[in-house]
Design a protein around this motif. Structure first.
Motif, PDB file in Angstrom:
ATOM      1  N   ARG A   1       0.851  -1.183   0.000  1.00  0.00           N
ATOM      2  CA  ARG A   1       0.000   0.000   0.000  1.00  0.00           C
ATOM      3  C   ARG A   1       0.883   1.228   0.000  1.00  0.00           C
ATOM      4  O   ARG A   1       1.784   1.352   0.819  1.00  0.00           O
ATOM      5  CB  ARG A   1      -0.899   0.036   1.247  1.00  0.00           C
TER       6      ARG A   1
ATOM      7  N   GLY B   1     -10.820   0.088  -3.790  1.00  0.00           N
ATOM      8  CA  GLY B   1     -10.071  -0.904  -3.026  1.00  0.00           C
ATOM      9  C   GLY B   1      -8.683  -1.117  -3.609  1.00  0.00           C
ATOM     10  O   GLY B   1      -8.404  -0.777  -4.766  1.00  0.00           O
TER      11      GLY B   1
ATOM     12  N   TYR C   1      -2.341 -10.054   5.497  1.00  0.00           N
ATOM     13  CA  TYR C   1      -2.530  -8.820   4.715  1.00  0.00           C
ATOM     14  C   TYR C   1      -3.010  -9.245   3.320  1.00  0.00           C
ATOM     15  O   TYR C   1      -2.449  -8.865   2.300  1.00  0.00           O
ATOM     16  CB  TYR C   1      -1.240  -8.005   4.633  1.00  0.00           C
TER      17      TYR C   1
ATOM     18  N   GLU D   1      -7.014  -9.942   6.884  1.00  0.00           N
ATOM     19  CA  GLU D   1      -6.914  -8.657   6.188  1.00  0.00           C
ATOM     20  C   GLU D   1      -7.559  -7.579   7.052  1.00  0.00           C
ATOM     21  O   GLU D   1      -8.643  -7.781   7.610  1.00  0.00           O
ATOM     22  CB  GLU D   1      -7.596  -8.743   4.827  1.00  0.00           C
TER      23      GLU D   1
ATOM     24  N   ASP E   1      -8.815  -4.618   6.192  1.00  0.00           N
ATOM     25  CA  ASP E   1      -9.973  -3.944   5.603  1.00  0.00           C
ATOM     26  C   ASP E   1     -11.137  -4.924   5.542  1.00  0.00           C
ATOM     27  O   ASP E   1     -11.080  -5.916   4.801  1.00  0.00           O
ATOM     28  CB  ASP E   1      -9.611  -3.453   4.205  1.00  0.00           C
TER      29      ASP E   1
ATOM     30  N   PRO F   1     -11.348 -10.703   9.159  1.00  0.00           N
ATOM     31  CA  PRO F   1     -10.962  -9.288   9.128  1.00  0.00           C
ATOM     32  C   PRO F   1     -10.339  -8.882  10.458  1.00  0.00           C
ATOM     33  O   PRO F   1     -10.631  -9.464  11.508  1.00  0.00           O
ATOM     34  CB  PRO F   1     -12.298  -8.573   8.919  1.00  0.00           C
TER      35      PRO F   1
END
Length: 378
Positions: free
Chosen positions: A3, A206, A238, A262, A264, A282
């Motif tokens: 990211r 996303g 991740y 993850e 998100d 999550p």
């Protein structure tokens, strides 16, 4: 998946008179992590030298640099090479008219031959592993299909909106905006969510790799590193929308199993949609692992780590090694964070067995690595 951070540098308290605007003639040294190069200039009457991190330069060049950030009390300054007195053989004319001192800050290396860009990135990865992890590793940065001589690869592009429909890009380490007609990194089409014949669902806005060749290249490197076998268990951390989970589940087959974590929630839900049979959780990766996954899902023969730029860090690494996987594939977009985490893995008996690096961000200093960590025999 990696990211990109959009955070701006925090304002620092001034420590002495500003050096901004001062000019020096200097010889440029080696490349440093972050898209700049090391130079040294006189700092005072006692002959002491100050380190300056210079953009728009190349090793071996003699340049006139202008300080862009720093005060008399700082250990180092930042600067731009505003005049090149002795150019490097690797210097080329930047293809973009907005690349250069005081202009758009999006590209670090437009003034560098593309093959030389990759050698510079390899030098950075090698130096970070040597300095932080105490490893001497040969590094080759591989080209990836999907760009045009380093241009037209950004399948998602953001401009700063200006009045009357105009648009701009920000300067380096600044909120100031340079008006542009177009960015030459922008791809002619948006992202494709098909990878090796598999379709993925991704939420609007996303995360997805911006280079069109990135997903296939990274999946291939991870599968090559881990060599998943039927019946094995895999843990994808991740995990995004399940890019690696999809292919790993296919490889371990119906007798195997896979879990993904993850941060998100929307991406985590999509990973379950994209990867039938996947246990998707999550939440913060360190917290989820510390709390444990249900039953047999809490074990792993294979682990994929694809953290954000800050890396996995100690809490996550120690949760991973507590599960004693035979192999870990670490996908890293920051060589410094990778080197730090490789050193932590080494404390727990995992060695760096192989490393591949990919030029997923041509014309910038960014580079993506896939490292294989294997448990050393007791």
């Amino acid at each position: 998946m990696s990211r990109q951070s959009g955070r701006r540098p925090r304002a620092r308290k001034a420590r002495g008179a500003s050096a901004v605007g001062r000019r020096f003639e200097a010889e440029v040294g080696s490349v440093a992590h972050g898209g700049h190069f090391v130079a040294r200039v006189p700092a005072g009457a006692d002959g002491e030298e100050r380190v300056v991190f210079v953009r728009h330069a190349l090793p071996g060049e003699r340049v006139v640099l202008e300080v862009t950030d720093g005060t008399d009390g700082d250990r180092f300054w930042r600067a731009d090479a505003v005049e090149v007195l002795t150019p490097s053989p690797d210097r080329v004319t930047a293809p973009c008219p907005y690349a250069g001192p005081g202009l758009c800050g999006g590209c670090d290396f437009q003034h560098v031959d593309l093959a030389a860009q990759r050698r510079l990135k390899a030098d950075v990865v090698r130096e970070q592993l040597r300095r932080v992890a105490r490893l001497d590793v040969e590094v080759v940065v591989e080209a990836v299909p999907g760009d045009e001589a380093g241009l037209h690869w950004r399948t998602r592009q953001r401009y700063v909106p200006l009045p009357d429909g105009r648009r701009g890009m920000r300067k380096h380490r600044s909120h100031e905006v340079v008006e542009v007609d177009e960015c030459l990194l922008e791809a002619p089409a948006g992202p494709s969510y098909d990878v090796e014949g598999r379709a993925f669902e991704v939420a609007d806005g996303g995360f997805w790799q911006v280079h069109p060749g990135a997903p296939s290249a990274l999946v291939g490197a991870v599968l090559e590193a881990l060599r998943p076998q039927p019946g094995e268990s895999v843990l994808d951390l991740y995990a995004g929308v399940g890019l690696f989970s999809r292919f790993l589940l296919e490889a371990v087959g119906p007798e195997g199993r896979g879990a993904a974590v993850e941060g998100d929630p929307a991406a985590s839900a999509l990973s379950a949609t994209n990867c039938p049979g996947l246990l998707a959780r999550p939440g913060d990766v360190a917290e989820v692992l510390a709390g444990g996954l249900p039953g047999a899902w809490d074990t792993a023969d294979l682990v994929v780590l694809d953290p954000p730029r800050a890396g996995a860090k100690r809490a996550v690494v120690e949760q991973v090694v507590a599960r004693s996987p035979r192999a870990v594939a670490y996908v890293a977009c920051d060589p410094g964070a990778l080197a730090r985490d490789v050193a932590i893995f080494a404390e727990h008996g995992y060695r760096l067995a192989s490393l591949r690096a990919f030029d997923l961000f041509p014309m910038t200093h960014h580079v993506e690595c896939v490292a294989l960590l294997e448990q050393q025999p007791a």
